[in-house]
Write a protein that holds these residues in place. Structure first.
Motif, short mmCIF file in Angstrom:
data_model
loop_
_atom_site.label_atom_id
_atom_site.label_comp_id
_atom_site.label_asym_id
_atom_site.label_seq_id
_atom_site.Cartn_x
_atom_site.Cartn_y
_atom_site.Cartn_z
N ALA A 46 -14.25 6.14 5.99
CA ALA A 46 -14.25 4.74 5.58
C ALA A 46 -13.92 4.63 4.09
O ALA A 46 -13.10 3.80 3.68
CB ALA A 46 -15.60 4.11 5.88
N THR A 47 -14.54 5.49 3.27
CA THR A 47 -14.32 5.41 1.83
C THR A 47 -12.87 5.65 1.48
O THR A 47 -12.25 4.87 0.73
CB THR A 47 -15.21 6.44 1.11
OG1 THR A 47 -16.55 6.25 1.56
CG2 THR A 47 -15.13 6.29 -0.38
N VAL A 48 -12.31 6.73 2.06
CA VAL A 48 -10.93 7.07 1.72
C VAL A 48 -9.99 5.95 2.17
O VAL A 48 -9.13 5.49 1.41
CB VAL A 48 -10.54 8.41 2.37
CG1 VAL A 48 -9.05 8.68 2.19
CG2 VAL A 48 -11.36 9.53 1.76
N VAL A 49 -10.16 5.51 3.39
CA VAL A 49 -9.26 4.47 3.90
C VAL A 49 -9.39 3.20 3.08
O VAL A 49 -8.40 2.55 2.74
CB VAL A 49 -9.55 4.19 5.39
CG1 VAL A 49 -8.71 3.03 5.90
CG2 VAL A 49 -9.30 5.42 6.22
N ALA A 50 -10.62 2.86 2.73
CA ALA A 50 -10.82 1.62 1.95
C ALA A 50 -10.10 1.71 0.62
O ALA A 50 -9.43 0.76 0.19
CB ALA A 50 -12.31 1.37 1.74
N LEU A 51 -10.22 2.87 -0.05
CA LEU A 51 -9.58 3.00 -1.36
C LEU A 51 -8.07 2.95 -1.23
O LEU A 51 -7.38 2.29 -2.01
CB LEU A 51 -10.03 4.30 -2.03
CG LEU A 51 -11.48 4.26 -2.53
CD1 LEU A 51 -11.90 5.63 -3.05
CD2 LEU A 51 -11.63 3.22 -3.64
N VAL A 52 -7.54 3.64 -0.21
CA VAL A 52 -6.09 3.64 -0.03
C VAL A 52 -5.62 2.22 0.31
O VAL A 52 -4.64 1.72 -0.26
CB VAL A 52 -5.69 4.63 1.09
CG1 VAL A 52 -4.21 4.48 1.43
CG2 VAL A 52 -5.99 6.06 0.65
N ALA A 53 -6.34 1.57 1.21
CA ALA A 53 -5.94 0.22 1.60
C ALA A 53 -6.00 -0.72 0.41
O ALA A 53 -5.08 -1.50 0.14
CB ALA A 53 -6.84 -0.29 2.72
N GLU A 54 -7.08 -0.62 -0.36
CA GLU A 54 -7.25 -1.47 -1.53
C GLU A 54 -6.08 -1.27 -2.51
O GLU A 54 -5.47 -2.23 -2.97
CB GLU A 54 -8.59 -1.14 -2.21
CG GLU A 54 -8.86 -1.88 -3.49
CD GLU A 54 -9.65 -3.17 -3.28
OE1 GLU A 54 -10.17 -3.37 -2.17
OE2 GLU A 54 -9.72 -3.97 -4.23
N ALA A 55 -5.80 0.01 -2.80
CA ALA A 55 -4.71 0.31 -3.74
C ALA A 55 -3.39 -0.23 -3.20
O ALA A 55 -2.61 -0.84 -3.93
CB ALA A 55 -4.63 1.82 -3.97
N GLY A 56 -3.17 -0.01 -1.91
CA GLY A 56 -1.91 -0.46 -1.31
C GLY A 56 -1.76 -1.96 -1.42
O GLY A 56 -0.71 -2.47 -1.85
N VAL A 57 -2.81 -2.68 -1.06
CA VAL A 57 -2.71 -4.14 -1.09
C VAL A 57 -2.53 -4.64 -2.53
O VAL A 57 -1.71 -5.51 -2.80
CB VAL A 57 -3.96 -4.80 -0.47
CG1 VAL A 57 -3.83 -6.31 -0.49
CG2 VAL A 57 -4.13 -4.32 0.95
N LEU A 58 -3.28 -4.04 -3.44
CA LEU A 58 -3.15 -4.47 -4.84
C LEU A 58 -1.72 -4.23 -5.31
O LEU A 58 -1.13 -5.06 -6.00
CB LEU A 58 -4.13 -3.70 -5.73
CG LEU A 58 -5.60 -4.08 -5.56
CD1 LEU A 58 -6.49 -3.07 -6.26
CD2 LEU A 58 -5.85 -5.47 -6.12
N TRP A 59 -1.18 -3.09 -4.91
CA TRP A 59 0.18 -2.76 -5.34
C TRP A 59 1.16 -3.78 -4.75
O TRP A 59 2.03 -4.30 -5.45
CB TRP A 59 0.51 -1.35 -4.88
CG TRP A 59 1.87 -0.90 -5.30
CD1 TRP A 59 2.26 -0.55 -6.56
CD2 TRP A 59 3.02 -0.78 -4.47
NE1 TRP A 59 3.58 -0.22 -6.56
CE2 TRP A 59 4.07 -0.34 -5.30
CE3 TRP A 59 3.25 -0.97 -3.10
CZ2 TRP A 59 5.37 -0.11 -4.79
CZ3 TRP A 59 4.53 -0.75 -2.60
CH2 TRP A 59 5.57 -0.33 -3.44
N LEU A 60 0.98 -4.10 -3.47
CA LEU A 60 1.86 -5.08 -2.83
C LEU A 60 1.73 -6.45 -3.48
O LEU A 60 2.70 -7.18 -3.62
CB LEU A 60 1.53 -5.20 -1.34
CG LEU A 60 2.05 -4.10 -0.44
CD1 LEU A 60 1.57 -4.31 0.99
CD2 LEU A 60 3.58 -4.05 -0.49
#
Ligand code: SF4
Ligand code: SF4
Lengths: 334, 525
Positions: A46-60
């Motif tokens: 959950a932690t890893v996916v959340a961080l990756v998702a967060e970074a991805g969305v912020l980047w988008l």
């Protein structure tokens, strides 16, 4: 250095989130001890996916990634999602739940601070509607072998005998459906002192973490007391009237996600009410609704739906409970 | 008689940093090379200079007279020569220049003859007028003219504000410790002028020496004059920012909550700072106009302390005397919560200058980057006014000006408690100031539009009226011609008929003017 005030308390969102994470640790330790280390795998995913998702969305969304990624809010959401899912769900279910929470609920509404719904609860509800079977297979307390749990998490065949067991709320429900009395049902050995055997200790550990949050003034008493009062009141009244049909308030408070909810879920500042009385009323209603859904609804645990429902009423509650302004105490509010 | 301090809500307890400057007695500073005395020394208006370049002035001589009844007089802080009158940088957040009189001291400190008043005999009006002519304004920082505050009377409780709640500032503390008798006699004069029966002196409990000194002074007075018309109590209030805000202090001492939009005299209470009380004593008992004040100089300096400083002394010279340490950035005037950074280092000390703080990175770390509001409610917990700052913030951001006003934006005193505790580092006060300006601007625009509309409507009314009058005239003329034609069968109007027609026309016109539908101009709004 342009405008006052020129001094600030050394506080930050990161510190607030870190405090919440620290407060969750007793619960997690108890979880591992009672139910097994599978939860740690889920928490990590959950932690890893959340961080990756967060970074991805912020980047988008072309937002500064680093500040928001390190504010800790994604990790808190991830842990709460992982702790509300059964700890032996397959990995892809955890991943989907996190994506719902971070991408769907948090960022589609505008990011940190903007989401009207509690991300963890929205994810839980989506999952229980989409995968009702997987979402009701809870690991049995005492069966703490790690490898079978890991096997299930990694998506192995769901040969679940000996790993899972009915939760306390489930067992009570089924028992009552079969016209047993509460006392009969509770004689089953899946029950402990007041709630589900093993699970009640986890609830106690969440309570400890919650008291820590209170002591650090990260949360105020309004929501925990409101929630416990709401759930406890209706449970007490019904239990006093018909003890053979309704479980005791202690059972309700020690079972399911009640303790996690009262200190970590209904206290979510973003999606909850904000005025002192508003916070109390919000949490009180969640407690009340949670009991109603537990007892009369189709899902065993009602907290998540209750929270989402009450999220809808937050603007109204806040508006109606604005505290009196200095010098206007005797007058009507605007 | 002794009021019990009531528990206040909200507020913060930042590191007080008082001991840096509170330990040493008030010192005088040497005369600077020149004094730049702004002609605007109160919150009401700019005085008119009555000296010219080249004039000699004595210490205490009037150099600026108030333009109107609300203004206050300005005096020469020392004897010397006027070497300039014009716009100079002044300590104001806007950074704009303002009209000042520049005086080069001659070093002789020759005083003008002081006007001695017999305070016991002089009438209330005389004394109040004397305050205006002595340039007495609120020395807590608001510089509101004292004579206006006292003007109305009708006050039963006088609150003397010695709370001094902002961090770093200690000028009132020192003043109370060293000049308790003078402060007290100023307070009693103020009470008499305001018509108050009781005086409550509120001091934060972190200033035990000041409390003791004021209590001692009070006891002496009571012993001396057993039958005093005014009761005086010194009350210690819990140290908490902003306990020294006038309304917060009034509430702590009397339990009365005065809304931020109302004036306290409507509730029978008036509040003055201890520094003001001291200045009142000097002005009335000694005839001395206000030409100096106590300034706390502290922060990143070698010799922090309190100084008696002539108004007009350049801030940088004062700081230099205290030994500015390397690494000093901006200089703050006032406290770190509600003060502001001096736009230029050489601006003069004015009546509002209670404190100068040399900042450094270590003492005043720069604010961190703003993050989104997480609605944690910390700001609401500390707001002494009981507002929901984050709601105000969301509405301000959305430019929802009506909602933000409904949520009591104008009750925000800009104390900064909310911004102090915000974990998202949101400069909330900036947003509130911005929203207030936007609302004031909008209201001003609306008023201007209303005025324009009123003018336009009046113009329409005038045109209508002129049309109606013209029509009446034409009709009368036509009638008269017809009448004349009828009277002359040969088609030629005879003289008789013409005269009759002219008369009837004149009558008709008068009648038309009198009887025309009541076109009244739209009310000017
Ligand atoms: S303290 Fe800051 S983050 Fe918290 S509610 Fe107020 S404005 Fe929002
Ligand atoms: S600045 Fe305004 S909103 Fe903020 S704490 Fe002070 S009074 Fe409340």
């Amino acid at each position: 250095m342009t405008n006052p005030p020129y001094i600030h308390q050394p506080v930050s969102i990161r510190r607030v989130m870190l405090t919440v994470l620290v407060a969750l640790i007793p619960g997690i330790v108890a979880y591992v001890y009672q139910v097994g280390a599978g939860i740690l795998v889920n928490l990590s995913i959950a932690t890893v996916v959340a961080l990756v998702a967060e970074a991805g969305v912020l980047w988008l969304r072309a937002k500064p990634v680093w500040v928001a990624l390190t504010d800790g809010s994604a990790v808190v959401a991830a842990w709460l999602v992982a702790l509300t899912l059964p700890s032996i769900v397959p990995w892809w279910l955890t991943v989907t739940a996190i994506l719902v929470a971070i991408v769907g609920v948090k960022h589609l509404y505008g990011g940190l601070g903007q989401n009207p719904f509690n991300p963890a609860m929205a994810a839980y509800c989506t999952m229980i509607v989409a995968y009702p079977a997987l979402m009701s297979q809870w690991p049995a307390a005492g069966h703490t072998d790690f490898l079978p749990q890991l096997h299930l998490i990694l998506g192995g065949s769901r040969d679940i005998d000996g790993v899972t067991g009915a939760t306390a709320l489930d067992a009570l429900r089924t028992g009552l459906r079969n016209s047993q009395t509460v006392n009969n049902v509770l004689n089953n050995d899946i029950f402990g002192v007041v709630g589900g055997r093993g699970w009640e200790w986890i609830a106690l550990a969440y309570l400890v973490g919650g008291l820590f949050l209170l002591a650090r003034r990260t949360i105020t008493w309004h929501q925990p007391v409101g929630f416990i009062a709401g759930l406890g009141l209706i449970a007490t009244v019904s239990w006093l009237i018909q003890p053979e049909r309704f479980a005791s308030p202690l059972f309700h408070l020690a079972s399911g996600g009640a303790m996690l909810a009262s200190f970590f879920i209904v206290t979510d500042p973003v999606s909850g009410a904000t005025t002192p009385w508003g916070k109390f009323i919000f949490a009180f209603c969640v407690g009340l609704l949670a009991w109603l859904i537990r007892v009369f609804g189709v899902y065993p645990e009602g907290v998540a739906f209750a929270v989402l429902l009450m999220n809808l009423f937050v603007p109204l509650i806040d508006m109606k409970t604005q505290p009196a302004v200095f010098g206007y105490r005797d007058r009507k509010r605007p | 008689m002794m009021a019990n301090p009531l528990r206040a809500r909200g507020g913060i307890k930042p590191a007080h940093h008082k001991t840096e400057s509170s330990g040493q007695a008030i010192r005088r500073v040497p005369l600077p090379a020149r004094l730049v005395v702004p002609l605007r020394q109160d919150s009401q208006g700019t005085a008119r200079a009555i000296v010219a370049v080249g004039d000699k002035a004595l210490k205490g001589q009037l150099i600026g007279v108030p333009e109107e009844a609300r203004g206050t007089a300005v005096h020469a802080p020392t004897s010397g020569t006027v070497v300039g009158i014009g716009p100079y940088p002044v300590p104001h957040p806007s950074g704009l220049d303002a009209l000042c009189v520049v005086i080069e001291p001659d070093g002789e400190e020759r005083q003008i003859e002081h006007l001695r008043l017999d305070t016991a005999r002089a009438s209330r009006d005389e004394l109040i007028a004397h305050l205006q002519h002595s340039g007495i304004v609120g020395l807590g920082g608001a510089v509101f003219p004292s004579h206006i505050k006292l003007g109305k009377g009708g006050v039963d409780t006088l609150v003397i504000n010695g709370a001094e709640c902002e961090p770093w500032i200690t000028c009132d503390d020192r003043l109370m410790r060293e000049q308790s008798g003078a402060v007290l006699s100023g307070a009693r004069l103020l009470a008499r002028l305001a018509g108050a029966q009781r005086v409550l002196i509120g001091i934060e409990d972190n200033k035990p020496q000041a409390i003791a000194a004021m209590r001692e002074a009070t006891r002496e007075v009571v012993e001396r004059e057993a039958e005093s018309a005014v009761s005086v109590s010194v009350v210690s209030v819990p140290a908490r920012y902003p306990a020294g805000d006038a309304r917060q202090l009034i509430r702590a001492l009397t339990g009365v909550e005065i809304p931020y939009g109302r004036r306290s005299d409507a509730f029978g209470i008036q509040c003055f700072n201890v520094g003001t009380a001291h200045a009142v004593h000097r002005a009335l008992d000694h005839g001395e106009p206000l030409t100096s004040r106590i300034v706390t100089v502290t922060g990143n300096v070698e010799r922090p302390g309190n100084y008696e400083v002539l108004l007009g002394t350049p801030a940088n010279e004062l700081l230099a005397l205290c030994g500015v340490r390397p690494g000093t950035g901006h200089v703050l005037m006032g406290g770190p919560m509600m003060g502001f950074a001096l736009p230029r280092p050489e601006v003069p000390v004015v009546k509002a200058t209670n404190c100068l703080i040399a900042t450094s990175q270590a003492l005043f770390p720069p604010a961190e980057a703003e993050q989104p509001c997480i609605r944690c409610g910390n700001c609401a917990r500390v707001c002494p006014t009981g507002l929901q700052p984050f709601e105000l913030y969301w509405f301000s951001r959305a430019r929802n000006l009506d909602r933000v006003a409904d949520y009591h934006l104008f009750d925000c005193m800009e104390c900064g408690c909310c911004a102090y505790v915000c974990p998202a580092h949101i400069p909330l006060v900036d947003y509130f100031r911005y929203a207030k300006d936007a609302i004031r601007g909008r209201d001003e625009e609306r008023r201007a539009a209303d005025r324009a509309r009123a003018r336009f409507e009046f113009r329409g009314f005038r045109i209508e009226r002129e049309k109606a009058e013209k029509a009446a005239r034409l009709a009368a003329k036509a009638a008269e011609t017809r009448a004349a034609q009828a009277a002359a069968p040969d088609g030629q109007p005879d003289a008789q008929a013409l005269i009759a027609a002219a008369l009837s026309r004149a009558q008709a016109q008068n009648g038309a003017a009198a009887e025309s539908p009541p076109l009244s101009p739209p009310p000017e709004s």
